[in-house]
Motif scaffolding. Sequence first.
Motif, mmCIF file in Angstrom:
data_model
loop_
_atom_site.group_PDB
_atom_site.id
_atom_site.type_symbol
_atom_site.label_atom_id
_atom_site.label_comp_id
_atom_site.label_asym_id
_atom_site.label_seq_id
_atom_site.Cartn_x
_atom_site.Cartn_y
_atom_site.Cartn_z
ATOM 1 N N LEU A 140 0.841 -1.192 0.000
ATOM 2 C CA LEU A 140 0.000 0.000 0.000
ATOM 3 C C LEU A 140 0.877 1.243 0.000
ATOM 4 C CD1 LEU A 140 -2.700 -1.142 2.574
ATOM 5 C CD2 LEU A 140 -2.898 -1.084 0.069
ATOM 6 N N PRO A 141 0.444 2.326 -0.637
ATOM 7 C CA PRO A 141 1.273 3.532 -0.726
ATOM 8 C C PRO A 141 1.599 4.115 0.651
ATOM 9 C CG PRO A 141 -0.574 3.647 -2.265
ATOM 10 C CD PRO A 141 -0.833 2.470 -1.372
ATOM 11 N N ASP A 142 2.807 4.593 0.789
ATOM 12 C CA ASP A 142 3.236 5.309 1.987
ATOM 13 C C ASP A 142 2.779 6.764 1.843
ATOM 14 O OD1 ASP A 142 4.814 6.982 3.715
ATOM 15 O OD2 ASP A 142 6.205 5.313 3.983
ATOM 16 N N LEU A 143 1.824 7.175 2.661
ATOM 17 C CA LEU A 143 1.244 8.511 2.500
ATOM 18 C C LEU A 143 2.238 9.617 2.816
ATOM 19 C CD1 LEU A 143 -2.376 8.017 3.882
ATOM 20 C CD2 LEU A 143 -1.543 7.861 1.536
ATOM 21 N N ASP A 144 3.150 9.375 3.747
ATOM 22 C CA ASP A 144 4.160 10.400 4.049
ATOM 23 C C ASP A 144 5.076 10.618 2.848
ATOM 24 O OD1 ASP A 144 3.228 10.849 6.623
ATOM 25 O OD2 ASP A 144 4.516 9.300 7.505
ATOM 26 N N GLU A 145 5.456 9.530 2.189
ATOM 27 C CA GLU A 145 6.285 9.661 0.985
ATOM 28 C C GLU A 145 5.510 10.364 -0.118
ATOM 29 O OE1 GLU A 145 8.911 6.986 -2.186
ATOM 30 O OE2 GLU A 145 7.613 5.977 -0.728
ATOM 31 N N LEU A 146 4.239 10.025 -0.267
ATOM 32 C CA LEU A 146 3.418 10.669 -1.286
ATOM 33 C C LEU A 146 3.318 12.175 -1.031
ATOM 34 C CD1 LEU A 146 1.607 10.533 -3.763
ATOM 35 C CD2 LEU A 146 -0.297 9.879 -2.264
ATOM 36 N N GLU A 177 -7.778 9.712 1.681
ATOM 37 C CA GLU A 177 -6.571 10.419 2.127
ATOM 38 C C GLU A 177 -5.709 10.804 0.928
ATOM 39 O OE1 GLU A 177 -4.551 9.376 5.904
ATOM 40 O OE2 GLU A 177 -5.673 7.497 5.742
ATOM 41 N N ILE A 178 -5.616 9.916 -0.036
ATOM 42 C CA ILE A 178 -4.845 10.212 -1.251
ATOM 43 C C ILE A 178 -5.514 11.340 -2.039
ATOM 44 C CG2 ILE A 178 -4.075 9.275 -3.463
ATOM 45 C CD1 ILE A 178 -3.732 6.566 -1.986
ATOM 46 N N VAL A 179 -6.843 11.338 -2.083
ATOM 47 C CA VAL A 179 -7.575 12.416 -2.744
ATOM 48 C C VAL A 179 -7.219 13.767 -2.122
ATOM 49 C CG1 VAL A 179 -9.878 13.458 -2.972
ATOM 50 C CG2 VAL A 179 -9.503 11.070 -3.634
ATOM 51 N N GLU A 180 -7.142 13.828 -0.810
ATOM 52 C CA GLU A 180 -6.807 15.098 -0.153
ATOM 53 C C GLU A 180 -5.395 15.550 -0.492
ATOM 54 O OE1 GLU A 180 -8.876 17.195 1.302
ATOM 55 O OE2 GLU A 180 -10.326 15.701 0.569
ATOM 56 N N ILE A 181 -4.467 14.615 -0.613
ATOM 57 C CA ILE A 181 -3.101 14.965 -1.024
ATOM 58 C C ILE A 181 -3.109 15.499 -2.449
ATOM 59 C CG2 ILE A 181 -0.799 14.016 -1.518
ATOM 60 C CD1 ILE A 181 -1.307 11.988 0.773
ATOM 61 N N ALA A 182 -3.859 14.835 -3.332
ATOM 62 C CA ALA A 182 -3.957 15.289 -4.721
ATOM 63 C C ALA A 182 -4.608 16.667 -4.798
ATOM 64 C CB ALA A 182 -4.746 14.278 -5.550
ATOM 65 N N THR A 199 -13.266 -8.435 -5.901
ATOM 66 C CA THR A 199 -12.838 -8.468 -4.509
ATOM 67 C C THR A 199 -13.067 -9.843 -3.902
ATOM 68 O OG1 THR A 199 -15.014 -7.600 -3.922
ATOM 69 C CG2 THR A 199 -13.213 -6.012 -4.116
ATOM 70 N N GLN A 200 -12.321 -10.120 -2.841
ATOM 71 C CA GLN A 200 -12.487 -11.388 -2.138
ATOM 72 C C GLN A 200 -13.648 -11.341 -1.146
ATOM 73 O OE1 GLN A 200 -10.886 -14.477 -2.418
ATOM 74 N NE2 GLN A 200 -10.179 -13.589 -4.354
ATOM 75 N N GLU A 201 -14.131 -10.140 -0.846
ATOM 76 C CA GLU A 201 -15.280 -9.974 0.046
ATOM 77 C C GLU A 201 -16.354 -9.172 -0.673
ATOM 78 O OE1 GLU A 201 -13.804 -8.136 3.568
ATOM 79 O OE2 GLU A 201 -12.603 -9.875 4.168
ATOM 80 N N ASP A 202 -17.575 -9.289 -0.194
ATOM 81 C CA ASP A 202 -18.692 -8.586 -0.822
ATOM 82 C C ASP A 202 -18.734 -7.133 -0.352
ATOM 83 O OD1 ASP A 202 -19.609 -10.768 -2.305
ATOM 84 O OD2 ASP A 202 -20.775 -11.530 -0.613
ATOM 85 N N VAL A 203 -17.865 -6.329 -0.943
ATOM 86 C CA VAL A 203 -17.804 -4.904 -0.613
ATOM 87 C C VAL A 203 -17.845 -4.095 -1.906
ATOM 88 C CG1 VAL A 203 -16.517 -5.250 1.523
ATOM 89 C CG2 VAL A 203 -15.264 -4.948 -0.617
ATOM 90 N N TRP A 204 -18.359 -2.878 -1.813
ATOM 91 C CA TRP A 204 -18.344 -1.980 -2.954
ATOM 92 C C TRP A 204 -16.912 -1.521 -3.211
ATOM 93 C CZ3 TRP A 204 -20.679 -0.370 -7.152
ATOM 94 C CH2 TRP A 204 -20.286 0.832 -7.744
ATOM 95 N N SER A 205 -16.511 -1.479 -4.470
ATOM 96 C CA SER A 205 -15.174 -1.029 -4.844
ATOM 97 C C SER A 205 -15.225 0.446 -5.223
ATOM 98 C CB SER A 205 -14.655 -1.847 -6.035
ATOM 99 O OG SER A 205 -14.602 -3.218 -5.726
ATOM 100 N N PRO A 206 -14.728 1.337 -4.368
ATOM 101 C CA PRO A 206 -14.790 2.762 -4.698
ATOM 102 C C PRO A 206 -13.893 3.109 -5.874
ATOM 103 C CG PRO A 206 -13.471 2.426 -2.732
ATOM 104 C CD PRO A 206 -14.077 1.093 -3.066
ATOM 105 N N SER A 207 -14.307 4.127 -6.619
ATOM 106 C CA SER A 207 -13.547 4.568 -7.791
ATOM 107 C C SER A 207 -13.058 5.996 -7.600
ATOM 108 C CB SER A 207 -14.425 4.507 -9.041
ATOM 109 O OG SER A 207 -13.783 5.140 -10.135
ATOM 110 N N ALA A 208 -11.886 6.264 -8.140
ATOM 111 C CA ALA A 208 -11.334 7.621 -8.092
ATOM 112 C C ALA A 208 -12.263 8.619 -8.769
ATOM 113 C CB ALA A 208 -9.960 7.647 -8.763
ATOM 114 N N ALA A 209 -12.969 8.169 -9.793
ATOM 115 C CA ALA A 209 -13.857 9.076 -10.533
ATOM 116 C C ALA A 209 -15.048 9.508 -9.690
ATOM 117 C CB ALA A 209 -14.344 8.406 -11.815
#
Length: 376
Positions: A140-146, A177-182, A199-209
Amino acid sequence: MKIAPFAVEEWMNEYEVGAKYNIAETCVDSISLDELFELTHTDKREFLDDICARRLTYGDIYSKPELLKGIASLYKTVNTDEIVTCHGAAGANHHLFYSIVEPGDRVISVMPTYQQLYSIPVSLGADVKVMHLEKDKNYLPDLDELRRLAVKGTKMICLNNPNNPTGALMDEALLKEIVEIARECGAHLMVDEVYRHLTQEDVWSPSAADLYEKGISVSSMSKVFSLAGVRLGWIATKDPSVLAACRSHRDYDLISCGMIDETIAALALSHKDEILSRNRTLIRENLSVLDAWVKSEPHVSYVRPKAGTTSLVYYDLPMDSYDFCRDMYHETGAFVTPGDCFEEPHSMRIGYAADRETLKNGLAAVSEFIKRIAKD
């Protein structure tokens, strides 16, 4: 324009056709038209008669309305006029970069990921900064590095969710959190989402759009819907400047997608729930097979994928991944992708969305090869 050789595609081009056990494939087990008709309860004769009677024109330049409606249904807020169709997700990624990235632009990408997401911006003269996703952080992305890299004026942040090759999945909280950095630096947030919904679980997959006014989603019919032979992908965004740039450039390199491809894709998306049910069942059952195999093999390890169709499996043998995968292919017929294609040495990408018997037999062949190498 000079561009780095596309390592993973060159590997696939050379070896895929002759593979005995293809567990390098990244699409969920592909379906035929007959299988599509069966899944969607479509009258085959009526469908084909309609196709065969059509004049083979360019069709709808901005794409068949039924197709756009189907694509929009994969998002929460995207409208049909906020979609630009392309020739596959590979074409969509290339088209997006070509349309909005200029020499000198700051572009942030990640590694490992699909090579387009950093090599194309580099070829366009962008100032590309790469974040390395680490195994001990579940890729997963390192938010401090981003935050350090995302200076004011950054043109684009490029991510891949779910990730290829690792199967890592960024949840909605992390994406926000990434959206706020962008947003803070004014960057577009482009996310290659070709494995979204798997997904491996029944969850909604959020989209950047859906999450960001400058968010951009790229996807296709290939991975999730098992229709790679329908060369159809898309760019979805609510950003009018991106839409305008993509449509302007589209006149030069695309004009329109194929009307037959669009008709098939529209049919599939009008029955997306049936196809998604089939494909989620397959990847969930197959991941249990892969997981049991990894646990049984003392020489391999991985971070269990949370989504998608691929896993990055490491081995502890003193052998370069190209040599490992090439020798194994010729010796056993098992076909996987060298980790060095993603700059991850001593590893291999295994696709676990093939039919069950191919996966089981392929993993058995990998075990056979490892056993032989470990003895030497």
